[in-house]
Write a protein that holds these residues in place. Structure first.
Motif, PDB file in Angstrom:
ATOM      1  N   ARG A  25       0.830  -1.214   0.000  1.00  0.00           N
ATOM      2  CA  ARG A  25       0.000   0.000   0.000  1.00  0.00           C
ATOM      3  C   ARG A  25       0.861   1.259   0.000  1.00  0.00           C
ATOM      4  O   ARG A  25       0.581   2.210  -0.721  1.00  0.00           O
ATOM      5  CB  ARG A  25      -0.948   0.005   1.199  1.00  0.00           C
ATOM      6  N   HIS A  62       2.252   1.876  -3.326  1.00  0.00           N
ATOM      7  CA  HIS A  62       1.200   1.844  -4.369  1.00  0.00           C
ATOM      8  C   HIS A  62       1.492   0.763  -5.411  1.00  0.00           C
ATOM      9  O   HIS A  62       1.450   1.006  -6.609  1.00  0.00           O
ATOM     10  CB  HIS A  62       1.074   3.219  -5.044  1.00  0.00           C
ATOM     11  N   ASP A 107       0.802  -3.183  -7.054  1.00  0.00           N
ATOM     12  CA  ASP A 107      -0.335  -4.048  -7.350  1.00  0.00           C
ATOM     13  C   ASP A 107      -0.326  -5.205  -6.352  1.00  0.00           C
ATOM     14  O   ASP A 107       0.636  -5.981  -6.302  1.00  0.00           O
ATOM     15  CB  ASP A 107      -0.219  -4.584  -8.773  1.00  0.00           C
TER      16      ASP A 107
END
Length: 157
Positions: free
Chosen positions: A56, A59, A61
């Motif tokens: 997270r 950012h 996947d």
């Protein structure tokens, strides 16, 4: 004192640098033992959470990539396996440290081969990521190999 003398194999003063290398190996063993214990104490849930937080934060996947693959591979069995490998590594390092402290020839062989195996990796790291850290790691491993190889040559004479 000569290599034929049985006391030669047990006299740490006969081998300059062995105590320093033994201390380094003991520190590596204690760190690996701490890692093995930490893996067993924590278990898979906190590790998965930390990896999810990294995904997270950067950012990434969550379904693809090496961190996602790592998060999916973390489970009780993989944690036990990783802890067992770390524990085995710790035992090997601590045994080597004891042997070097006692100036045993087998420990010099073990340490010399073990450090020499890392030299190509260290050279590759220096080539890909030049900097003071890569130079320091390579220098330390070269010094360790040199000291232990010198010790082995002295024992043969």
């Amino acid at each position: 004192m000569t290599p034929a003398d049985p006391a030669y194999d047990h006299d740490p003063k006969a081998h300059p640098g062995l105590h320093a290398i033994a201390a380094l190996e003991a520190a590596k063993g204690v760190l690996a033992l701490s890692a093995a214990s930490g893996l067993e104490l924590l278990g898979p849930a906190p590790l998965r959470r930390w990896i999810d937080e990294l995904i997270r934060h950067f950012h990434l996947d969550p379904r693809h990539g090496s961190l996602a693959w790592l998060a999916n591979g973390i489970g009780p069995d993989s944690i036990h396996l990783a802890a067992a490998i770390a524990f085995g590594y710790a035992l090997l390092r601590l045994l080597e440290a004891w042997g070097l402290w006692k100036a045993r020839a087998w420990a010099s062989w073990l340490g010399c081969i073990g450090a020499a195996i890392y030299l190509p990796v260290d050279l590759y790291a220096l080539w890909k990521h030049p900097g003071w850290l890569s130079i320091a790691v390579l220098a330390i491993n070269v010094i360790v190999v040199w000291i232990l190889a010198r010790d082995l040559v002295k024992r043969r004479r």
